[in-house]
Scaffold this motif. Structure first.
Motif, PDB file in Angstrom:
ATOM      1  N   UNK A   1     -10.453 118.429  39.750  1.00  0.00           N
ATOM      2  CA  UNK A   1     -11.115 117.477  40.645  1.00  0.00           C
ATOM      3  C   UNK A   1     -10.430 116.116  40.593  1.00  0.00           C
ATOM      4  N   UNK A   2      -9.118 116.113  40.405  1.00  0.00           N
ATOM      5  CA  UNK A   2      -8.393 114.863  40.228  1.00  0.00           C
ATOM      6  C   UNK A   2      -8.314 114.086  41.542  1.00  0.00           C
ATOM      7  N   UNK A   3      -9.013 112.994  41.586  1.00  0.00           N
ATOM      8  CA  UNK A   3      -9.119 112.219  42.831  1.00  0.00           C
ATOM      9  C   UNK A   3      -7.775 111.639  43.253  1.00  0.00           C
TER      10      UNK A   3
ATOM     11  N   UNK B   1     -13.049 113.621  50.139  1.00  0.00           N
ATOM     12  CA  UNK B   1     -14.094 114.436  49.532  1.00  0.00           C
ATOM     13  C   UNK B   1     -15.316 114.467  50.433  1.00  0.00           C
ATOM     14  N   UNK B   2     -15.748 115.679  50.751  1.00  0.00           N
ATOM     15  CA  UNK B   2     -16.944 115.885  51.565  1.00  0.00           C
ATOM     16  C   UNK B   2     -17.923 116.675  50.704  1.00  0.00           C
TER      17      UNK B   2
ATOM     18  N   UNK C   1     -13.001 118.940  48.328  1.00  0.00           N
ATOM     19  CA  UNK C   1     -11.933 118.133  48.922  1.00  0.00           C
ATOM     20  C   UNK C   1     -11.353 118.867  50.133  1.00  0.00           C
ATOM     21  N   UNK C   2     -11.138 118.118  51.213  1.00  0.00           N
ATOM     22  CA  UNK C   2     -10.604 118.701  52.448  1.00  0.00           C
ATOM     23  C   UNK C   2      -9.556 117.773  53.052  1.00  0.00           C
TER      24      UNK C   2
ATOM     25  N   UNK D   1      -7.800 126.130  45.445  1.00  0.00           N
ATOM     26  CA  UNK D   1      -8.755 126.753  46.361  1.00  0.00           C
ATOM     27  C   UNK D   1      -8.088 126.967  47.713  1.00  0.00           C
ATOM     28  N   UNK D   2      -8.695 127.831  48.509  1.00  0.00           N
ATOM     29  CA  UNK D   2      -8.228 128.006  49.878  1.00  0.00           C
ATOM     30  C   UNK D   2      -7.154 129.042  50.056  1.00  0.00           C
TER      31      UNK D   2
END
Length: 752
Positions: free
Chosen positions: A66-68, A78-79, A83-84, A389-390
């Motif tokens: 979750x590294x911003x 981030x939604x 993250x998108x 992800x994805x």
């Protein structure tokens, strides 16, 4: 007896120690992430965005999910809890950095890897002292992700010898099978097989459509096609026979023996292919007419082949599929792509055509998914493997439908099939058979499929997915050695920015749009430049446009070299004269006038220059769409004679075929440039050339299926006058059929 207060205190200490260790691990990951983020930010600022994105993906995958900083660096927002990609931002994909910056970044990255490895080593020792062998093993394995040799890590992981390195039992299998298959491919590429034209062999689907054809046969295969393509049809069956022998090595089960009962039919004209579909009343006719290039009709696989390279691709693919005997769309497609990639490092045929991108509406990454170049696919797959992800889960692959394949499904179907071919093809076959049985029973549940597979094997689908990730991301020295890839930043030469500027100045002079540059596309350029540097006696077009394994080259390198642009006496000070010389070499000329050349790879080492203009071909900007020809401007002046020795073996073969084998010079060649593929029926092309007195000038046509870049380029047609041209005004006119239209390209120039 231990009293309760003492016992409670001991338990409290144990919990505290565990919590401290976990906090230490979290802090460690944050420190590693910080190092990677700092480098990624620097790479982005210096103009290497694709390398920056890979590093940010590594931050997320390896150290902080979750590294911003990594996500925002890649243009994500981030939604909620996910993250998108930010739709308001387009992440850049073009390298703009200088050669000096690229080289500096490469040195910094090498130093960074050592720091990351050293940190993992320290962490491994801490966990070992705490008797946490599981944690220690993980960190020792990560030491070897970042550095190639570390005796402590190798000993702790109980590695065994694998080639000149050490690795696990699975890695040993991967290495040995990879080398075994690669050796078979390289050896078979040199073997010729007998192929004959035969009569009396019918092809019912073509007969129903009243399509005229000839038939050629080899020991195992039968192929029908256009009479004008006889030589290419025979060569296609040579590739089929070669592939069959590679399959005998690669598959652990028995491949088909004797003559294959199924036939193949290859038609050059799209209209002829569509005529066959209509005449045979195939199911889903309208959809197939619009979306397919191949179709099975009875015992015949009919295909539209828009050139020899596609024909050869189809032959390899057909053999691989027949030997694999898979039923799931993803594995059928995947195994076909795998063998075509091994044989050609190029992919020119999809069972279901990809949607065409519409001019400037297609992003660079959209265009890359439609590229035939497997080096491009490998780069795309690398990013897919690094994602947290994805991506496409392996358990979902057997239920993917070819008619609705996403870009990512197609890439994963290939790369997962490729991986299991190296690890154990039996696992791939078992997956396919379990999925086929589930489909027969009306079940399409990936979770249930995963449970069924896991219950029958000592390795799980999830573990194979993790191994796939490790293989493609090069998680160990052995896995890196199997792929033997040159890191993009290592392929940045010192003067690349100056060479790009000179290259685009030459393109501007010939009214072509400027090209961008990519470090990713430069890796093969560096490898070939290194090969030429080690073999300085190679000078002729035939010599510099190939690689010999015996001289330190590679089979894949030889395929790249065919269509690379090579100069062994290059200097930036003499660039203008060099580009003027290129005009006399049709394939090199293409790099200066073709508006489909969007991105190039380029590497310069001393006086050796290698340019890759093939991997970055794409649809030109709308204002420059269509084809061009050369010479296009009137009143240009050129030498009327060009040495055959400068043009190479493709022209020599053309001369010999036309009784002119003794000619040492030919006339100035004229060309039509379509981009990445021919824009018309190849059988319909003609060229008329007349001299200053109106006399017809005899010559022959070369297409884009040659083996040397000096006279061949993707989507290019060349007319070569057999004899030097007379002095004075020369006029020429190409004509060809495109669909139901006849098109022309006319020009004139002065021969001196």
């Amino acid at each position: 007896m231990i009293q309760r207060p003492i016992l409670t205190a001991l338990c409290g200490l144990a919990v505290l120690a565990h919590a401290t260790a976990q906090n230490d691990e979290t802090d460690f990951n944050q420190r590693q992430a910080k190092l990677l983020n700092a480098f990624a930010k620097k790479a982005f600022e210096k103009g290497f965005p694709r390398q920056a994105r890979l590093i940010w993906l590594q931050t997320i995958k390896l150290y902080d999910a979750d590294n911003a900083e990594a996500y925002t660096g890649m243009g994500y927002v981030k939604v909620g809890s996910s993250w998108n990609p930010d739709p308001a931002k387009t992440y850049p994909t073009t390298d703009t950095g200088t050669g000096n910056d690229g080289q500096s970044l490469f040195k910094a990255y090498e130093a960074l890897k050592k720091s990351l490895a050293n940190n993992h080593r320290s962490q491994a020792k801490k966990w070992a002292k705490a008797d946490r062998a599981d944690k220690a093993r993980y960190h020792w394995s990560q030491v070897l992700r970042w550095v190639e040799q570390d005796e402590e890590a190798q000993k702790a992981l109980e590695h065994r010898e694998v080639g000149s390195l050490t690795g696990t039992e699975v890695e040993k299998t991967l290495y040995e099978r990879s080398k075994m298959i690669e050796k078979a491919v390289e050896e078979q590429s040199k073997v010729d097989y007998a192929v004959e034209k035969v009569s009396g062999v019918e092809c019912a689907p073509l007969d129903r459509a009243q399509i005229p054809y000839i038939t050629v046969q080899s020991e195992h295969f039968t192929l029908h096609g256009d009479a004008e393509e006889e030589d290419n049809l025979k060569e296609a069956l040579v590739w089929a026979e070669r592939t069959l022998r590679v399959c005998q090595v690669a598959f652990p089960w028995e491949v088909p023996q004797g003559r294959f009962p199924s036939h193949w039919a290859a038609l050059t004209a799209k209209e002829a292919y569509q005529q066959v579909l209509r005449a045979n009343q195939v199911p889903d006719l309208e959809w197939r007419l619009e979306n397919t290039s191949t179709c099975g009709i009875g015992n015949v696989a009919v295909g539209h082949m828009n050139g020899p390279k596609t024909l050869f691709d189809n032959s390899v693919r057909n053999v691989a599929r027949a030997c694999a005997r898979f039923g799931s769309d993803a594995f059928v497609e995947g195994i076909g792509h795998t063998f075509v990639g091994m044989m050609f490092n190029n992919n020119r045929l999809f069972s279901v055509d990809l949607k065409k991108q519409q001019g400037t509406s297609a992003s660079e990454e959209d265009r890359e998914y439609t590229s035939p170049d497997f080096d491009i696919w490998k780069n795309l797959n690398l990013e897919l493997a690094w994602r947290s992800t994805g991506g496409v889960a392996a358990r979902d692959l057997p239920f993917a439908d070819a008619a609705t394949f996403t870009n990512e499904q197609r890439i994963k179907a290939w790369s997962f099939s490729d991986y299991l071919m190296r690890r154990n093809p039996e696992l791939l076959r078992d997956m396919d058979q379990i999925a086929q049985e589930m489909k027969r029973l009306g079940k399409k549940q990936p979770t249930e499929f995963e449970q069924a597979f896991d219950g029958k094997h000592d390795v799980t689908v999830a573990q194979l997915d993790k191994e796939w990730e490790d293989f493609w991301t090069g998680a160990s020295p052995v896995l890196k050695a199997i792929q033997n890839n040159t890191p993009p930043l290592q392929a940045v030469s010192k003067g690349v920015d100056k060479w790009l500027e000179a290259f685009n100045a030459a393109r501007k002079e010939y009214e072509a749009t400027p090209a961008s540059w990519s470090s990713n596309l430069s890796a093969r350029c560096k490898e070939h430049a290194d090969y030429l540097k080690a073999n300085k006696d190679l000078k002729t077009p035939a010599e510099v446009h190939t690689e010999s394994v015996d001289l330190g080259g590679s089979y894949v390198g030889s395929m790249f070299a065919e269509m690379a642009i090579v100069e062994t006496g290059a200097s930036i000070g003499g660039a203008k004269k060099m580009f003027e010389k290129w005009v006399y070499l049709p394939g090199y000329r293409d790099a200066l006038v073709n508006n489909s050349v969007l991105t190039i790879g380029l590497y310069n080492e001393g006086n050796i220059l290698v340019i890759n203009t093939v991997s970055g071909l794409g649809a030109p900007k709308a204002a420059y769409a269509g084809y061009t020809w050369f010479p296009r401007k009137p009143n240009l002046i050129f030498d009327g004679a060009v040495p055959v020795a400068d043009l190479g073996p493709d022209v020599q073969k053309l001369l010999e075929k036309n009784g002119k084998g003794g000619n040492k010079e030919v006339g100035f060649p004229v060309t039509v440039h379509f981009g990445s593929s021919l824009g018309g029926d190849r059988h319909s092309f003609t060229c008329t050339m007349v001299g200053p007195k109106g006399d017809k000038i005899d010559g022959g046509i070369l297409f884009d299926d040659g083996s040397v870049r000096t006279t061949c380029a993707p989507g290019m047609v060349t007319f070569v006058p057999f004899d030097p041209l007379p002095k004075g005004q020369i006029q020429f006119a190409f004509s060809w059929k495109a669909g139901d239209k006849m098109l022309q390209a006319k020009g004139s120039f002065q021969a001196k």
